[in-house]
Design an enzyme around this catalytic site. Structure first.
Site, mmCIF file in Angstrom:
data_model
loop_
_atom_site.group_PDB
_atom_site.id
_atom_site.type_symbol
_atom_site.label_atom_id
_atom_site.label_comp_id
_atom_site.label_asym_id
_atom_site.label_seq_id
_atom_site.Cartn_x
_atom_site.Cartn_y
_atom_site.Cartn_z
ATOM 1 C CG ASP A 1 -9.443 -3.576 -2.499
ATOM 2 O OD1 ASP A 1 -8.824 -2.376 -2.464
ATOM 3 O OD2 ASP A 1 -10.252 -3.715 -3.084
ATOM 4 C CB THR A 2 -10.866 -1.519 2.803
ATOM 5 O OG1 THR A 2 -10.024 -2.212 3.671
ATOM 6 C CG2 THR A 2 -12.033 -0.912 3.550
ATOM 7 C CB THR B 1 -0.941 -0.016 1.206
ATOM 8 O OG1 THR B 1 -1.838 1.261 1.077
ATOM 9 C CG2 THR B 1 -0.266 0.309 2.595
ATOM 10 C CE LYS C 1 -10.380 3.283 10.974
ATOM 11 N NZ LYS C 1 -10.037 4.143 9.707
ATOM 12 C CG ASN D 1 -4.895 8.188 6.415
ATOM 13 O OD1 ASN D 1 -4.581 8.619 7.494
ATOM 14 N ND2 ASN D 1 -5.115 8.617 5.348
ATOM 15 C CG ASN E 1 -4.257 5.019 2.649
ATOM 16 O OD1 ASN E 1 -3.963 5.460 3.766
ATOM 17 N ND2 ASN E 1 -5.207 4.873 2.208
ATOM 18 C CG HIS F 1 -12.571 -2.315 8.517
ATOM 19 N ND1 HIS F 1 -12.971 -1.347 9.161
ATOM 20 C CD2 HIS F 1 -12.053 -1.548 7.684
ATOM 21 C CE1 HIS F 1 -12.633 0.067 9.031
ATOM 22 N NE2 HIS F 1 -11.980 -0.184 7.883
ATOM 23 N NE ARG F 2 -6.667 -0.336 7.383
ATOM 24 C CZ ARG F 2 -7.791 0.266 6.823
ATOM 25 N NH1 ARG F 2 -7.998 0.033 5.557
ATOM 26 N NH2 ARG F 2 -8.411 1.384 7.158
HETATM 27 P P1 IMP Z 1 -9.080 1.246 -0.771
HETATM 28 O O1 IMP Z 1 -8.970 -0.086 0.025
HETATM 29 O O2 IMP Z 1 -7.839 1.990 -0.530
HETATM 30 O O3 IMP Z 1 -9.276 0.856 -2.182
HETATM 31 O O4 IMP Z 1 -10.348 1.948 -0.156
HETATM 32 C C1 IMP Z 1 -11.579 2.030 -0.798
HETATM 33 C C2 IMP Z 1 -12.276 3.320 -0.120
HETATM 34 O O5 IMP Z 1 -12.562 3.043 1.311
HETATM 35 C C3 IMP Z 1 -11.324 4.689 -0.040
HETATM 36 O O6 IMP Z 1 -12.278 5.693 -0.423
HETATM 37 C C4 IMP Z 1 -11.061 4.697 1.379
HETATM 38 O O7 IMP Z 1 -10.737 5.927 1.760
HETATM 39 C C5 IMP Z 1 -12.269 4.084 1.979
HETATM 40 N N1 IMP Z 1 -11.423 3.473 3.346
HETATM 41 C C6 IMP Z 1 -10.756 2.401 3.360
HETATM 42 N N2 IMP Z 1 -10.500 2.019 4.492
HETATM 43 C C7 IMP Z 1 -11.280 2.943 5.276
HETATM 44 C C8 IMP Z 1 -11.404 3.171 6.955
HETATM 45 O O8 IMP Z 1 -10.619 2.445 7.424
HETATM 46 N N3 IMP Z 1 -12.372 3.975 6.865
HETATM 47 C C9 IMP Z 1 -12.934 4.765 6.074
HETATM 48 N N4 IMP Z 1 -13.079 4.729 4.973
HETATM 49 C C10 IMP Z 1 -12.055 3.815 4.632
#
Ligand code: IMP
Length: 198
Positions: free
Chosen positions: A77-78, A16, A179, A20, A18, A184-185
């Site tokens: 992936d979330t 990743t 958090k 955060n 990201n 979830h993560r």
């Molecule tokens: P991705 O897994 O980075 O593709 O995330 C998909 C979307 O879900 C993005 O818009 C992220 O900002 C949002 N997202 C992922 N994880 C979280 C979280 O823990 N909290 C809130 N939004 C999230």
């Protein structure tokens, strides 16, 4: 996040960029595990997510990074699944309101679509894929809650200000330590860690 903590360290690449996500995971990484992000490796190109499920996109990213660096790695992936919207935005969570991935617009779109709906049940779902030369395995983490009527809080990222926990607090109102304990993560990551301990 990378640090050298000695010889018996397990080294894992987190696929990743990201910050955060890296910061959240850093809070629950065991002492003997060194998690290296793509940022640490200087890899800045966006990873492809070509599929329509979190499972497939997570797998795609982990395999790509494993092939590139040849080291044990995991990706995640979330998506946010909202029952009254038929599971949307789901796999399209990042680009829900357009390609610019503007989170304010994404949240506004969700709030507008839900309107005064009484059914506001939602969940975050994370799929972690762990890839080594010997195995490919996935771990899922879920966080149940509901979509509030307004944005609250300044912590976290993404949809955190509109995702309310059962106690009424928005995810953006709790600190990152709290958090990562319940998220979830965090849940999916802890499953990966117990797998690594086996
Ligand atoms: P991705 O897994 O980075 O593709 O995330 C998909 C979307 O879900 C993005 O818009 C992220 O900002 C949002 N997202 C992922 N994880 C979280 C979280 O823990 N909290 C809130 N939004 C999230």
């Amino acid at each position: 996040m990378a640090s050298n903590k000695g010889k018996s360290m397990k080294e894992l690449i987190f696929a990743t960029q990201n910050k955060n996500k890296v910061n959240e995971i850093a809070l629950i990484v065991p002492e003997n595990t060194n998690v290296i992000s793509l940022l640490d490796l200087g890899y800045e190109k966006e990873l492809d997510e070509d599929f329509e499920t979190l499972e497939e996109n997570s797998l795609q990213k982990a395999k790509f990074v494993f092939d590139l660096f040849g080291k044990n790695c995991f990706s995640e992936d979330t998506g946010l699944e909202i029952d009254a919207l038929g599971g949307a935005p789901g796999v399209y969570s990042a680009r829900y309101a357009g390609e610019e991935k503007d989170m304010q617009k994404n949240m506004d779109k969700v709030l507008l679509q839900l309107g005064d709906s009484k059914d506001r049940k939602a969940r975050f779902k994370t799929v972690i894929t762990y890839v080594t030369s010997e195995e490919i395995i996935q771990f899922v983490g879920l966080l149940e809650g509901e979509i509030g009527k307004e944005k609250k809080g300044i912590n976290g990222f993404g949809y955190d200000p509109i995702f309310y926990l059962p106690n009424g607090q928005a995810l953006a109102e709790i600190n990152k330590e709290e958090k990562s304990k319940i998220s979830h993560r965090g849940i999916a990551f802890k499953k990966l860690i117990s797998h690594l301990k086996k």
